[in-house]
Write a protein that holds these residues in place. Structure first.
Motif, PDB file in Angstrom:
ATOM      1  N   ASN A 337       0.830  -1.208   0.000  1.00 23.82           N
ATOM      2  CA  ASN A 337       0.000   0.000   0.000  1.00 23.82           C
ATOM      3  C   ASN A 337       0.862   1.255   0.000  1.00 23.82           C
ATOM      4  O   ASN A 337       1.967   1.273   0.558  1.00 23.82           O
ATOM      5  N   GLY A 338       0.316   2.307  -0.630  1.00 21.69           N
ATOM      6  CA  GLY A 338       1.010   3.572  -0.679  1.00 21.69           C
ATOM      7  C   GLY A 338       0.088   4.681  -1.146  1.00 21.69           C
ATOM      8  O   GLY A 338      -1.146   4.578  -1.038  1.00 21.69           O
ATOM      9  N   LEU A 339       0.663   5.742  -1.689  1.00 19.10           N
ATOM     10  CA  LEU A 339      -0.115   6.901  -2.105  1.00 19.10           C
ATOM     11  C   LEU A 339      -1.138   6.531  -3.174  1.00 19.10           C
ATOM     12  O   LEU A 339      -2.299   6.950  -3.103  1.00 19.10           O
ATOM     13  N   SER A 340      -0.743   5.745  -4.159  1.00 18.49           N
ATOM     14  CA  SER A 340      -1.687   5.364  -5.218  1.00 18.49           C
ATOM     15  C   SER A 340      -2.824   4.515  -4.662  1.00 18.49           C
ATOM     16  O   SER A 340      -3.970   4.605  -5.142  1.00 18.49           O
ATOM     17  N   SER A 341      -2.527   3.709  -3.642  1.00 19.76           N
ATOM     18  CA  SER A 341      -3.573   2.886  -3.017  1.00 19.76           C
ATOM     19  C   SER A 341      -4.606   3.756  -2.315  1.00 19.76           C
ATOM     20  O   SER A 341      -5.814   3.508  -2.397  1.00 19.76           O
ATOM     21  N   VAL A 342      -4.131   4.807  -1.633  1.00 18.15           N
ATOM     22  CA  VAL A 342      -5.039   5.707  -0.929  1.00 18.15           C
ATOM     23  C   VAL A 342      -5.872   6.506  -1.925  1.00 18.15           C
ATOM     24  O   VAL A 342      -7.103   6.617  -1.778  1.00 18.15           O
ATOM     25  N   LEU A 343      -5.218   7.065  -2.946  1.00 19.49           N
ATOM     26  CA  LEU A 343      -5.944   7.864  -3.935  1.00 19.49           C
ATOM     27  C   LEU A 343      -6.905   7.019  -4.751  1.00 19.49           C
ATOM     28  O   LEU A 343      -7.947   7.507  -5.213  1.00 19.49           O
ATOM     29  N   GLY A 344      -6.594   5.735  -4.920  1.00 23.88           N
ATOM     30  CA  GLY A 344      -7.479   4.842  -5.667  1.00 23.88           C
ATOM     31  C   GLY A 344      -8.578   4.248  -4.832  1.00 23.88           C
ATOM     32  O   GLY A 344      -9.443   3.522  -5.363  1.00 23.88           O
ATOM     33  N   GLY A 345      -8.565   4.506  -3.510  1.00 17.85           N
ATOM     34  CA  GLY A 345      -9.613   4.005  -2.636  1.00 17.85           C
ATOM     35  C   GLY A 345      -9.428   2.571  -2.215  1.00 17.85           C
ATOM     36  O   GLY A 345     -10.382   1.933  -1.728  1.00 17.85           O
ATOM     37  N   GLU A 351      -3.742   3.194   7.073  1.00 15.69           N
ATOM     38  CA  GLU A 351      -3.224   1.868   6.741  1.00 15.69           C
ATOM     39  C   GLU A 351      -1.975   1.955   5.860  1.00 15.69           C
ATOM     40  O   GLU A 351      -1.129   1.052   5.894  1.00 15.69           O
ATOM     41  N   ALA A 352      -1.846   2.994   5.093  1.00 12.05           N
ATOM     42  CA  ALA A 352      -0.743   3.097   4.125  1.00 12.05           C
ATOM     43  C   ALA A 352       0.519   3.715   4.711  1.00 12.05           C
ATOM     44  O   ALA A 352       1.625   3.427   4.256  1.00 12.05           O
ATOM     45  N   ILE A 353       0.379   4.561   5.744  1.00 11.55           N
ATOM     46  CA  ILE A 353       1.543   5.271   6.293  1.00 11.55           C
ATOM     47  C   ILE A 353       2.431   4.322   7.090  1.00 11.55           C
ATOM     48  O   ILE A 353       1.957   3.522   7.896  1.00 11.55           O
ATOM     49  N   ASN A 354       3.744   4.416   6.847  1.00 10.25           N
ATOM     50  CA  ASN A 354       4.747   3.688   7.629  1.00 10.25           C
ATOM     51  C   ASN A 354       5.161   4.567   8.807  1.00 10.25           C
ATOM     52  O   ASN A 354       5.769   5.634   8.613  1.00 10.25           O
ATOM     53  N   SER A 360      10.387  10.363  14.786  1.00 12.15           N
ATOM     54  CA  SER A 360       9.556  11.502  14.368  1.00 12.15           C
ATOM     55  C   SER A 360       9.316  11.542  12.862  1.00 12.15           C
ATOM     56  O   SER A 360       8.762  12.524  12.361  1.00 12.15           O
ATOM     57  N   LEU A 361       9.701  10.512  12.137  1.00 12.65           N
ATOM     58  CA  LEU A 361       9.547  10.512  10.680  1.00 12.65           C
ATOM     59  C   LEU A 361       8.624   9.386  10.237  1.00 12.65           C
ATOM     60  O   LEU A 361       8.909   8.206  10.475  1.00 12.65           O
ATOM     61  N   ASP A 362       7.509   9.758   9.589  1.00 11.27           N
ATOM     62  CA  ASP A 362       6.603   8.809   8.949  1.00 11.27           C
ATOM     63  C   ASP A 362       6.763   8.924   7.439  1.00 11.27           C
ATOM     64  O   ASP A 362       7.105   9.994   6.916  1.00 11.27           O
ATOM     65  N   ILE A 363       6.502   7.817   6.762  1.00 19.14           N
ATOM     66  CA  ILE A 363       6.695   7.797   5.309  1.00 19.14           C
ATOM     67  C   ILE A 363       5.487   7.183   4.625  1.00 19.14           C
ATOM     68  O   ILE A 363       4.974   6.144   5.062  1.00 19.14           O
ATOM     69  N   LEU A 364       5.041   7.841   3.561  1.00 22.70           N
ATOM     70  CA  LEU A 364       4.004   7.302   2.689  1.00 22.70           C
ATOM     71  C   LEU A 364       4.652   7.039   1.337  1.00 22.70           C
ATOM     72  O   LEU A 364       4.996   7.966   0.616  1.00 22.70           O
ATOM     73  N   VAL A 365       4.848   5.750   1.032  1.00 27.11           N
ATOM     74  CA  VAL A 365       5.499   5.404  -0.231  1.00 27.11           C
ATOM     75  C   VAL A 365       4.529   5.602  -1.386  1.00 27.11           C
ATOM     76  O   VAL A 365       3.340   5.893  -1.183  1.00 27.11           O
ATOM     77  N   SER A 366       5.001   5.424  -2.601  1.00 30.57           N
ATOM     78  CA  SER A 366       4.155   5.715  -3.761  1.00 30.57           C
ATOM     79  C   SER A 366       3.099   4.650  -4.008  1.00 30.57           C
ATOM     80  O   SER A 366       2.045   4.927  -4.567  1.00 30.57           O
ATOM     81  N   GLY A 367       3.355   3.407  -3.595  1.00 33.77           N
ATOM     82  CA  GLY A 367       2.399   2.336  -3.831  1.00 33.77           C
ATOM     83  C   GLY A 367       2.524   1.758  -5.228  1.00 33.77           C
ATOM     84  O   GLY A 367       3.440   2.110  -5.990  1.00 33.77           O
TER      85      GLY A 367
END
Length: 491
Positions: A337-345, A351-354, A360-367
């Motif tokens: 899961n990543g950004l494309s998963s969130v934008l695609g619903g 669920e997508a954020i690491n 103090s650093l969270d990452i949302l990959v591209s998916g």
């Protein structure tokens, strides 16, 4: 580009290319010496001196008129000695294989310091022949002089001797000329190469050229670490300027306790300058982009996220490059899961954020790579997502695609606080930078500043007027500070 050339630029070219210029000077100097010693035909000169006297009565005193007349006679003698009759006589006496024109070119007649003393010089490849020509001229001089002038006399001061050393060429003079010409030619070549080059060099002041501040100059990781000669450092010019984007992005360097101090400090300086820039422009969402691929954008964006997190601020790094994502690989993150998963619903943002990839650093990959990344990034869902994370995090950093390749980053201009442009030294061209800045301006985007990557060191920073050389020399002094800094981070 700047049109004017100042003295500092002239000296900077000399300083940066001192070694090849010196090598060129040595090679050309050696070539000049060798040519003079072995290739250029040697010429030997023999000279005789005559005294031209106007007083035939040989009185013990001379008046001014006698000296003046004698000096005039010297000028006349210069013509007589190179007359056809005199030249024919010399050729006949010595049985020379030369024409009168050739022999005339070997003979010179001059007055010694504008006095009544006359010097006859003959030059020839045969030292004995040069002396013979001069002495025959001396013997013929008296009769020919009296026949033409019919007054005064000529006395021999000294006869010509057989020269031991050639008068031309002089090896040391040729060597010195070779050194000067070799150094000058090499300097001109490097200077023209630099002023005609369209790539960004260490001496280019981007803030002055484009009116956009330079937040930091990040030195090449491998060069700073001393593990060989990283990209753009210690390599041949062709390797520096033509390094492929694929190779440039094949290694990712993330800030940690082993990062060389000079690089860690540069990122901290960039962070401070970026905070001030954001305070003026407003917003806490920062887009990182570059003109073309392979300029160090993704690595710079990731390290800036780490630098902000080191302050104890809550930071979210989002990989918006859904065509060629790199963040997941750089941080070695798993999951689909990543950004494309969130934008695609397909999943929620939570669920997508690491979480807490670094402190103090969270990452949302591209998916997963979608078929329509441009439409997804320009959608209302993306705008709402950024609005949501902007409220939850102190800083949100977006790793966006190269702006000259695709228009994805421009679709978010109304949402983000501004763009940071990553420019690779000795790689990015000025036309590419100008095109990228123009695209942002046309889309009403904000230009926060530049970060130069893959810097070779020794240049002047745009902030603080410090040089990497000073950092290098004082590295031992700062080691204790660096150690304390790392200990604080671990706590």
């Amino acid at each position: 580009m700047e049109d004017s050339i100042d003295i500092k630029q002239l000296f900077s070219v000399l300083k940066s290319h001192l070694l090849p210029i010196a090598v060129s000077a040595v090679i050309c100097g050696a070539a000049g010496f060798s040519a003079a010693k072995f290739l250029v035909p040697k010429q030997y000169e023999s000279s005789a001196m005559l005294y031209v006297e106007n007083n035939q009565n040989k009185t013990e005193t001379l008046n001014v008129n006698d000296i003046t007349a004698a000096q005039k006679l010297v000028n006349t003698c210069q013509i007589i000695f190179q007359s056809n009759k005199m030249l024919d006589s010399v050729i006949y006496e010595l049985d020379l294989p030369y024409t009168k024109e050739e022999l005339s070119g070997m003979i010179s007649v001059t007055s010694v310091n504008s006095t009544e003393v006359m010097r006859i010089t003959a030059s020839n490849e045969d030292p004995q022949l040069s002396a013979d020509i001069v002495n025959v001229l001396v013997e013929l001089a008296r009769d020919e002089f009296m026949r033409v002038i019919k007054s005064g006399s000529i006395e021999v001061v000294e006869y010509g001797e057989v020269p031991e050393n050639p008068s031309f060429p002089r090896p040391m003079i040729f060597c010195a000329a070779g050194v000067i010409l070799g150094a000058a030619a090499a300097y001109i070549i490097f200077f023209l190469k630099e002023i005609l080059s369209v790539t960004v060099t260490p001496r280019d002041d981007l803030s002055k050229i484009y009116g956009v501040p330079v937040f930091a100059e990040i030195m090449d990781f491998e060069a700073a670490d001393g593990k060989g000669y990283g990209y753009g450092y210690g390599k041949k010019p062709s390797e520096k300027r033509n390094a492929s984007p694929k190779r440039a992005s094949s290694k990712r360097y993330l800030l940690d306790e082993n990062t060389p101090f000079v690089i860690a400090e540069a990122y901290r300086a960039a962070r401070t300058n970026l905070i001030f820039s954001l305070a003026a422009s407003g917003g806490n969402i920062i887009g990182f982009t570059s003109a073309e691929p392979g300029e160090g954008k993704s690595t710079t964006c990731a390290n800036m996220a780490i630098a902000f997190a080191d302050m104890g601020k809550r930071v979210l790094l989002i990989d918006c490059d859904m065509r060629k994502p790199t963040v997941q690989t750089a941080f070695k993150l798993g999951g689909q899961n990543g950004l494309s998963s969130v934008l695609g619903g397909f999943c929620s943002l939570e669920e997508a954020i690491n979480r807490d990839v670094r402190s103090s650093l969270d990452i949302l990959v591209s998916g997963p790579i979608p078929p329509n990344p441009t439409e997804l990034l320009g959608s209302g869902i993306m705008a709402k997502l950024l609005e949501n994370v902007s409220a939850k995090y102190d800083y949100v950093l977006l790793d966006t695609p190269p702006i000259n390749v695709v228009t994805d980053s421009q679709l978010m201009n109304s949402i983000i606080g501004g763009h940071v442009f990553v420019v690779r030294e000795n790689y990015t061209s000025h036309p590419e930078i100008a095109e990228a800045l123009e695209k942002v301006s046309l889309a009403n985007g904000k230009k926060l500043g530049f970060i130069k990557s893959f810097c070779t060191g020794g240049m002047k920073s745009s902030y603080g007027k410090k040089k990497y050389g000073r950092y290098g020399k004082k590295y031992g002094y700062y080691q204790s500070y660096g150690y304390e800094y790392k200990q604080e981070k671990q706590k």
